[in-house]
Enzyme design. Structure first.
Site, PDB file in Angstrom:
ATOM      1  CE  LYS A 231      -1.326  -4.717   3.606  1.00 34.78           C
ATOM      2  NZ  LYS A 231      -1.576  -6.005   2.977  1.00 34.78           N
TER       3      LYS A 231
ATOM      4  CB  SER B 212      -0.843  -0.028   1.274  1.00 31.17           C
ATOM      5  OG  SER B 212      -1.447   1.225   1.501  1.00 31.17           O
TER       6      SER B 212
ATOM      7  CE1 TYR C 130      -3.624  -2.807   5.825  1.00 35.33           C
ATOM      8  CE2 TYR C 130      -3.241  -0.484   5.370  1.00 35.33           C
ATOM      9  CZ  TYR C 130      -3.500  -1.767   4.919  1.00 35.33           C
ATOM     10  OH  TYR C 130      -3.627  -2.007   3.570  1.00 35.33           O
TER      11      TYR C 130
HETATM   12  P1  NAD Z   1     -10.725  -7.189   1.441  1.00 32.96           P
HETATM   13  O1  NAD Z   1     -10.871  -7.204   2.920  1.00 32.96           O
HETATM   14  O2  NAD Z   1     -11.937  -6.949   0.612  1.00 32.96           O
HETATM   15  O3  NAD Z   1     -10.055  -8.568   0.954  1.00 32.96           O
HETATM   16  C1  NAD Z   1      -9.180  -9.322   1.757  1.00 32.96           C
HETATM   17  C2  NAD Z   1      -9.654 -10.751   1.724  1.00 32.96           C
HETATM   18  O4  NAD Z   1      -8.768 -11.555   2.510  1.00 32.96           O
HETATM   19  C3  NAD Z   1     -11.053 -10.957   2.303  1.00 32.96           C
HETATM   20  O5  NAD Z   1     -11.825 -11.717   1.401  1.00 32.96           O
HETATM   21  C4  NAD Z   1     -10.806 -11.712   3.616  1.00 32.96           C
HETATM   22  O6  NAD Z   1     -11.886 -12.571   3.930  1.00 32.96           O
HETATM   23  C5  NAD Z   1      -9.526 -12.449   3.296  1.00 32.96           C
HETATM   24  N1  NAD Z   1      -8.696 -12.804   4.466  1.00 32.96           N
HETATM   25  C6  NAD Z   1      -8.291 -11.982   5.473  1.00 32.96           C
HETATM   26  N2  NAD Z   1      -7.540 -12.677   6.348  1.00 32.96           N
HETATM   27  C7  NAD Z   1      -7.467 -13.952   5.876  1.00 32.96           C
HETATM   28  C8  NAD Z   1      -6.834 -15.143   6.336  1.00 32.96           C
HETATM   29  N3  NAD Z   1      -6.152 -15.181   7.487  1.00 32.96           N
HETATM   30  N4  NAD Z   1      -6.938 -16.254   5.592  1.00 32.96           N
HETATM   31  C9  NAD Z   1      -7.642 -16.257   4.428  1.00 32.96           C
HETATM   32  N5  NAD Z   1      -8.275 -15.169   3.953  1.00 32.96           N
HETATM   33  C10 NAD Z   1      -8.182 -14.023   4.669  1.00 32.96           C
HETATM   34  O7  NAD Z   1      -9.599  -6.131   1.084  1.00 32.96           O
HETATM   35  P2  NAD Z   1      -9.166  -5.510  -0.320  1.00 32.96           P
HETATM   36  O8  NAD Z   1      -9.604  -4.092  -0.337  1.00 32.96           O
HETATM   37  O9  NAD Z   1      -9.541  -6.406  -1.427  1.00 32.96           O
HETATM   38  O10 NAD Z   1      -7.591  -5.490  -0.129  1.00 32.96           O
HETATM   39  C11 NAD Z   1      -6.779  -6.567  -0.546  1.00 32.96           C
HETATM   40  C12 NAD Z   1      -5.368  -6.343  -0.080  1.00 32.96           C
HETATM   41  O11 NAD Z   1      -4.895  -5.103  -0.600  1.00 32.96           O
HETATM   42  C13 NAD Z   1      -5.180  -6.262   1.422  1.00 32.96           C
HETATM   43  O12 NAD Z   1      -3.965  -6.895   1.753  1.00 32.96           O
HETATM   44  C14 NAD Z   1      -5.092  -4.774   1.696  1.00 32.96           C
HETATM   45  O13 NAD Z   1      -4.335  -4.502   2.852  1.00 32.96           O
HETATM   46  C15 NAD Z   1      -4.391  -4.282   0.447  1.00 32.96           C
HETATM   47  N6  NAD Z   1      -4.696  -2.886   0.127  1.00 32.96           N
HETATM   48  C16 NAD Z   1      -5.995  -2.497  -0.039  1.00 32.96           C
HETATM   49  C17 NAD Z   1      -6.277  -1.172  -0.323  1.00 32.96           C
HETATM   50  C18 NAD Z   1      -7.700  -0.707  -0.463  1.00 32.96           C
HETATM   51  O14 NAD Z   1      -7.937   0.495  -0.400  1.00 32.96           O
HETATM   52  N7  NAD Z   1      -8.686  -1.555  -0.685  1.00 32.96           N
HETATM   53  C19 NAD Z   1      -5.228  -0.250  -0.471  1.00 32.96           C
HETATM   54  C20 NAD Z   1      -3.920  -0.681  -0.337  1.00 32.96           C
HETATM   55  C21 NAD Z   1      -3.660  -2.015  -0.039  1.00 32.96           C
HETATM   56  C1  UD1 Z   2      -6.773   5.064   3.491  1.00 29.44           C
HETATM   57  C2  UD1 Z   2      -5.999   4.379   4.580  1.00 29.44           C
HETATM   58  C3  UD1 Z   2      -4.647   3.945   4.047  1.00 29.44           C
HETATM   59  C4  UD1 Z   2      -4.804   3.088   2.797  1.00 29.44           C
HETATM   60  C5  UD1 Z   2      -5.582   3.917   1.769  1.00 29.44           C
HETATM   61  C6  UD1 Z   2      -5.810   3.179   0.475  1.00 29.44           C
HETATM   62  C7  UD1 Z   2      -6.855   5.466   6.603  1.00 29.44           C
HETATM   63  C8  UD1 Z   2      -6.564   6.416   7.705  1.00 29.44           C
HETATM   64  N1  UD1 Z   2      -5.870   5.303   5.695  1.00 29.44           N
HETATM   65  O1  UD1 Z   2      -6.114   6.245   3.189  1.00 29.44           O
HETATM   66  O2  UD1 Z   2      -3.951   3.201   5.007  1.00 29.44           O
HETATM   67  O3  UD1 Z   2      -3.561   2.727   2.272  1.00 29.44           O
HETATM   68  O4  UD1 Z   2      -6.855   4.252   2.335  1.00 29.44           O
HETATM   69  O5  UD1 Z   2      -7.009   2.520   0.481  1.00 29.44           O
HETATM   70  O6  UD1 Z   2      -7.900   4.813   6.572  1.00 29.44           O
HETATM   71  N2  UD1 Z   2     -12.271  11.423   3.539  1.00 29.44           N
HETATM   72  C9  UD1 Z   2     -13.298  12.271   3.913  1.00 29.44           C
HETATM   73  N3  UD1 Z   2     -14.417  11.736   4.447  1.00 29.44           N
HETATM   74  C10 UD1 Z   2     -14.599  10.400   4.639  1.00 29.44           C
HETATM   75  C11 UD1 Z   2     -13.547   9.521   4.248  1.00 29.44           C
HETATM   76  C12 UD1 Z   2     -12.390  10.081   3.718  1.00 29.44           C
HETATM   77  O7  UD1 Z   2     -13.195  13.491   3.756  1.00 29.44           O
HETATM   78  O8  UD1 Z   2     -15.651   9.975   5.149  1.00 29.44           O
HETATM   79  C13 UD1 Z   2     -11.069  11.998   2.912  1.00 29.44           C
HETATM   80  C14 UD1 Z   2      -9.761  11.715   3.633  1.00 29.44           C
HETATM   81  O9  UD1 Z   2      -9.501  12.701   4.581  1.00 29.44           O
HETATM   82  C15 UD1 Z   2      -8.780  11.707   2.464  1.00 29.44           C
HETATM   83  C16 UD1 Z   2      -9.592  11.177   1.286  1.00 29.44           C
HETATM   84  O10 UD1 Z   2     -10.955  11.396   1.645  1.00 29.44           O
HETATM   85  O11 UD1 Z   2      -8.383  13.022   2.152  1.00 29.44           O
HETATM   86  C17 UD1 Z   2      -9.392   9.709   1.026  1.00 29.44           C
HETATM   87  O12 UD1 Z   2      -9.628   8.973   2.214  1.00 29.44           O
HETATM   88  P1  UD1 Z   2      -9.620   7.388   2.259  1.00 29.44           P
HETATM   89  O13 UD1 Z   2     -10.517   6.849   1.211  1.00 29.44           O
HETATM   90  O14 UD1 Z   2      -9.882   6.978   3.674  1.00 29.44           O
HETATM   91  O15 UD1 Z   2      -8.144   6.995   1.825  1.00 29.44           O
HETATM   92  P2  UD1 Z   2      -6.721   7.467   2.444  1.00 29.44           P
HETATM   93  O16 UD1 Z   2      -6.874   8.505   3.457  1.00 29.44           O
HETATM   94  O17 UD1 Z   2      -5.837   7.764   1.304  1.00 29.44           O
END
Ligand code: NAD
Ligand code: UD1
Length: 336
Positions: A150, A122, A146
């Site tokens: 990562k 991330s 968190y």
């Molecule tokens: P998500 O929660 O929708 O998907 C994660 C999946 O992993 C879920 O289906 C959950 O059931 C499964 N899981 C969790 N722990 C497990 C375990 N111990 N064994 C087997 N399955 C398990 O999340 P996502 O948004 O799809 O994110 C996927 C990955 O990307 C995560 O590692 C997250 O940290 C990373 N990531 C997500 C974002 C985002 O904004 N969505 C941003 C940066 C990084």
């Molecule tokens: C979040 C996570 C970060 C992760 C990233 C990618 C937090 C604190 N950080 O960051 O670890 O890597 O998502 O998915 O959760 N905002 C509002 N109102 C809301 C929600 C968000 O104004 O209800 C604003 C935030 O202040 C920010 C922007 O929207 O400026 C995006 O927020 P968000 O979607 O939570 O993502 P990140 O802050 O980038």
């Protein structure tokens, strides 16, 4: 290729499984459904152009992983907990699942002779960046448990690749994934109150919540609200297909940003969503959220060099597709 997709039923994993199948790969979902629904797996099967297998399992279960890894060419590792606020309250649960689970997975891969790994990292590993756009060689720092999980797992994978020259890994640093499959059948389904901006906006637009709270209107940005690099989840899914196809003997370990390279403010996203949905999104500006940074966007050039990939879908498509998913599934997979 046969790909084990740990966390494949989740938001990004589900879209990636559909993209892998479209490229002719055999995806096997390995998920414990701790943050996802079996309905997502049914929808993946409906959208995929070939069968996608499911193993209901936990990455902390070495024996079950060993069985699932038989005949696998590469692993994509999405499985983790991802809520920043929760990680501050329950750090040990995050260390156990995200770090402990990853160590078990790496051990199982080594035992099974599976040497190719794509890891979901991330942009959180850059903490509060010194400058934007952010390159992969920017200083790494974390601001919450968190983020620490990562960064630690990135480092563990790097150490393993150094010790085992046959082991290859891509550490994919996602910026802000949003949007949904254009069919509206799969998408992001946060339980409870969404932490992230796009799902919150969608829920206001669909009438499930009254008003968006904009966290801070006094940042040093053009309109005072936070600026992020939103990336369409379909683009992200495509990058994972490229990633598994890029790993090969001698590749080693590399970190790659996945973003568009474009910064978008909170208010710009609200306006784009209103246009795409035809709905008003009422908002009020409140205090900043603790730990938020003013600006964060990627320099995506390494992704183009290493993966031959760049994001193609614009903000309008992100909002249209998010809205199609939200309006067809107002309660996410619970609407099914
Ligand atoms: P998500 O929660 O929708 O998907 C994660 C999946 O992993 C879920 O289906 C959950 O059931 C499964 N899981 C969790 N722990 C497990 C375990 N111990 N064994 C087997 N399955 C398990 O999340 P996502 O948004 O799809 O994110 C996927 C990955 O990307 C995560 O590692 C997250 O940290 C990373 N990531 C997500 C974002 C985002 O904004 N969505 C941003 C940066 C990084
Ligand atoms: C979040 C996570 C970060 C992760 C990233 C990618 C937090 C604190 N950080 O960051 O670890 O890597 O998502 O998915 O959760 N905002 C509002 N109102 C809301 C929600 C968000 O104004 O209800 C604003 C935030 O202040 C920010 C922007 O929207 O400026 C995006 O927020 P968000 O979607 O939570 O993502 P990140 O802050 O980038």
């Amino acid at each position: 290729m046969k790909i084990l997709v740990c966390g494949g039923a989740g938001y990004i994993g589900s879209h990636t499984c559909v993209a892998l199948a479209a490229r002719g790969h055999d995806a096997v979902i390995y998920d414990n459904f701790s943050n996802s629904s079996p309905v997502a797996v049914e929808r993946i099967a409906e959208l995929a152009e070939r069968p996608v297998a499911l193993v209901e399992g936990d990455i902390r279960d070495a024996a079950q992983l060993a069985a699932a890894l038989e005949g696998v060419d590469a692993v994509i590792h999405f499985a983790a907990f991802k809520a920043v606020g929760e990680s501050c309250e329950q750090p040990l649960a995050y260390f156990e699942n995200n770090i402990g689970g990853s160590v078990t997975l790496l051990q199982a891969m080594e035992a099974a002779g599976v040497a190719n790994l794509v890891f979901s990292s991330s942009a959180t590993v850059y903490g509060d960046p010194d400058s934007v756009p952010i390159r992969e060689d920017a200083p790494l720092r974390v601001t919450n448990p968190y983020g620490r999980t990562k960064l630690v797992v990135e480092e563990l994978i790097g150490d393993l690749c150094a010790a085992r020259p046959g082991f290859n890994a891509l550490l994919l640093r996602y910026f802000n994934p949003v949007g949904a499959h254009p069919s509206g059948r799969i998408g992001e389904d946060p339980g409870g109150i969404p932490n992230n901006l796009m799902p919150y906006i969608s829920q206001v637009a669909v009438g499930a919540r009254d008003c968006l709270s904009v966290f801070g209107g006094d940042y040093p940005t053009p309109d005072g609200t936070g600026v992020r690099d939103y990336i369409h989840v379909m683009d992200l899914a495509e990058a994972h297909v490229r990633a598994v196809e890029t790993l090969r003997p001698g590749f080693g370990c590399q970190a790659v940003n996945l973003g568009t390279g474009q910064g978008v403010s909170v208010l710009e996203l609200v306006r784009a969503f209103e246009e795409a949905s035809g709905r008003k999104v009422p908002y009020r500006v409140i205090a900043r959220r603790a730990g938020d940074v003013a600006m964060c966007w990627a320099d995506p050039s390494r992704a183009a060099e290493v993966l031959g990939w760049r994001a193609r879908l614009d903000l309008q498509r992100m909002c249209e597709d998010a809205w199609r998913w939200q309006s067809a599934n107002p309660a996410g997979y619970r609407s099914a």
